[in-house]
Design an enzyme around this catalytic site. Structure first.
Site, short mmCIF file in Angstrom:
data_model
loop_
_atom_site.label_atom_id
_atom_site.label_comp_id
_atom_site.label_asym_id
_atom_site.label_seq_id
_atom_site.Cartn_x
_atom_site.Cartn_y
_atom_site.Cartn_z
N ASP A 131 16.54 -44.28 -57.21
CA ASP A 131 17.86 -43.68 -56.98
C ASP A 131 17.95 -42.82 -55.52
O ASP A 131 18.70 -42.27 -55.32
CB ASP A 131 17.94 -42.59 -58.18
CG ASP A 131 16.76 -41.44 -58.02
OD1 ASP A 131 15.94 -41.57 -57.12
OD2 ASP A 131 16.89 -40.66 -59.02
N ASP A 258 1.59 -48.83 -46.37
CA ASP A 258 2.82 -48.25 -46.07
C ASP A 258 2.68 -46.60 -45.64
O ASP A 258 3.61 -45.96 -45.19
CB ASP A 258 4.04 -48.48 -46.94
CG ASP A 258 3.76 -48.07 -48.32
OD1 ASP A 258 2.36 -48.63 -48.76
OD2 ASP A 258 4.44 -47.49 -48.89
N ASP A 268 2.78 -38.86 -46.18
CA ASP A 268 2.99 -39.13 -47.47
C ASP A 268 2.33 -38.42 -48.44
O ASP A 268 1.42 -38.94 -48.80
CB ASP A 268 3.32 -40.73 -47.86
CG ASP A 268 4.60 -40.97 -48.30
OD1 ASP A 268 5.63 -40.08 -48.33
OD2 ASP A 268 5.03 -42.25 -48.43
#
Ligand code: AMP
Ligand code: MG
Length: 511
Positions: A131, A258, A268
């Protein structure tokens, strides 16, 4: 970076110069944030805003939360989602910013260039089934832990703001939506190179090497083999970074390629946490069932991730493929020794050792082995080490229990013969180095934090803010983490290990 374009937003002090946006179209997709119904402030990082040369007082006004959800765009930003791939738990996947949008690059008053990225601003061409949204709890976790890492002196992306969207996000339960504004020296990652290598696009790889060298390794940009220069630079910085993680007990949690930044910053913050009791097998992530990204596995995984980076560069390391592989291998083979050197330096600091001795590794490992067998608290054990008995300083008389906690604690005190024997060896080693006590203590205090974001305290603070709209614990914890090496007035509850019997909190990926 050369700047052929720049846009100043006089209202807020932004100086945009969007070099990534000027790269060829294969590297990104233009996309705008999706507006939300009820932007309002969660938290704004005033000191970071000031350091960036921004008008923090103006930015902090209630109405400006619009900018930090993406409902309005700062003049001069050029929003885009970056294309990349990544090995996730070992498997190569095509990814890209699925829930992040890069607004552009801000050049601060010192001339430093920063990516300004919204995390959670809605769908992008890379969202796949997702989303494009983020929940408040995980964004507050990223804010808190990245700011704590910064205060600990560890390279990291930072968080300028967390704004609430006023809209729900649907995960296993319904949560409040939020957008984090991430500030990073870039979002170039191992996965960026893996994408173009997998696509067989050598031209894109060369462009990226050139771009990354100029942006992060300008000192290496005139070397004869740019791809090799970049590989060596990245190996160096990853080694240094992960040694620092190991110094403070940080578990990243999702070391997919990543999430490996070529700048050498921690990138992250998902299911990340800090260890309490020392155990190399510690895992917090609910999805890491095999312990791939366990605390003690992080150096090995870094080596594996660097091998994926080297592989991605093979097509441009040399025109002769065999030679290219040789160059890549030689560089990768240097990693274990490099890491050992960085790790030893970090742990020598923790033990107050300013000189080098061949037995240091054994000394460090013996302490860790003792901590493991007794489940001693990692942070507290190091901070409470007393190097005094041996140096004849009457102000620091020998203690019967050299590692006894200074604060109230239910932790058993280390008085067993194994610890005392270790302490004797350490004492001898300190005497041999002959450095005055104040210098030893100062080194130890700079390397052994008093306070880290302990997972149980983090979880309580996030739950109070996200579930009960009680932000006091979050602000108290965030403030306490600003000066982690100083004995301060931080409440014991934030400094102490979790009470015995507290189950280890699982943290979730925050998707
Ligand atoms: P992460 O585990 O946060 O590093 O994310 C891995 C990949 O999944 C990245 O490409 C993200 O952009 C993507 N992703 C994570 N969460 C979402 C989401 N809610 N919607 C779309 N993409 C997502
Ligand atoms: Mg990621």
């Amino acid at each position: 970076m050369p700047s052929d374009a720049s846009a100043v937003d006089p209202a807020f002090g932004w100086r945009w110069d969007n070099s990534y946006s000027r790269l060829p179209g294969v590297f990104h997709s233009r996309v705008e944030p999706t507006p939300v119904s009820g932007p309002r402030w969660g938290i704004f990082n005033r000191s970071l805003a000031s350091a960036l040369g921004l008008e923090s007082v103006l930015l902090e006004q209630p109405g400006q939360a619009d900018y930090f959800t993406g409902n309005r765009l700062f003049a001069g930003s050029e929003p885009l989602a970056q294309a990349y791939a990544g090995h996730q738990f070992g498997n190569l996947t095509r990814l890209g910013d699925g829930r992040a949008i890069l607004l552009g690059e801000h050049v601060d008053p010192a001339g430093m260039r920063w990516d300004i990225q919204l995390k959670g601003p809605g769908r992008t061409p890379y969202s796949r089934g997702g989303d494009g949204r983020a929940a408040l709890g995980p964004m507050l976790r990223e804010h808190l832990i990245s700011e704590a890492m910064h205060a600990l002196g560890i390279p990291t992306t930072r968080s300028l703001a967390v704004a609430l969207t006023g809209e729900p996000v649907f995960r296993e339960e319904t949560l409040q939506g939020a957008v984090l504004t991430r500030v990073a020296s870039s979002h170039l990652r191992v996965g960026t190179f893996e994408l173009f290598s997998a696509l067989g696009d050598a031209q894109a790889l060369r462009t990226l090497v050139d771009y990354t060298l100029r942006r992060h390794y300008p000192e290496r940009s005139s070397e004869p083999n740019p791809a090799l220069a970049l590989l060596e630079g990245v190996v160096d910085r990853q080694s240094a970074l992960v040694a620092q993680w190991m110094r403070v007990g940080f578990v990243h949690g999702v070391m997919n390629t990543d999430n490996v930044a070529l700048s050498g910053e921690t990138l992250d913050y998902g299911p990340c946490a800090f260890i309490d009791a020392y155990d190399p097998a510690t895992v917090f992530s609910s999805i890491d069932r095999q312990g791939r990204y366990a605390f003690g596995n992080q150096p090995k995984i870094t080596s594996w991730n660097l091998a994926r980076f080297a592989e991605a560069l093979v097509p441009i390391l040399d025109s002769d493929p065999a030679r290219a592989i040789e160059l890549a291998q030689a560089c990768l083979e240097s990693f274990p020794a490099r890491f050992r050197r960085d790790w030893l330096a970090a742990y020598r600091g923790k033990l107050g050792l300013l000189t080098e001795d061949t037995e240091d590794a054994a000394l460090i490992e013996e302490l860790l082995a003792w901590m493991h067998s007794t489940q001693a608290d990692f942070t507290r054990t190091f901070r409470n080490l007393k190097p005094t008995a041996l140096l004849g300083d009457p102000a620091h008389a020998p203690e019967t229990n050299p590692a006894a906690p200074t604060s109230t604690s239910s932790e058993p005190a280390p008085s067993d013969p194994r610890f005392l024997e270790w302490h004797r060896r350490w004492t001898e080693r300190l005497q041999r180095q002959g450095v005055p006590l104040p210098q030893v203590l100062s080194l130890m205090h700079r390397n052994n934090p008093v306070i880290i974001p302990r997972n149980h305290a983090v979880q309580q603070a996030l739950d109070a803010a996200a579930q009960s709209n009680d932000w006091a614990p979050f602000h108290t914890l965030l403030a306490a983490l600003q000066s982690p090496y100083q004995e301060s007035g931080a409440p014991d509850a934030l400094r102490n290990p979790p009470p015995p019997g507290t189950p280890r909190c699982r943290t979730f990926c925050g998707t």
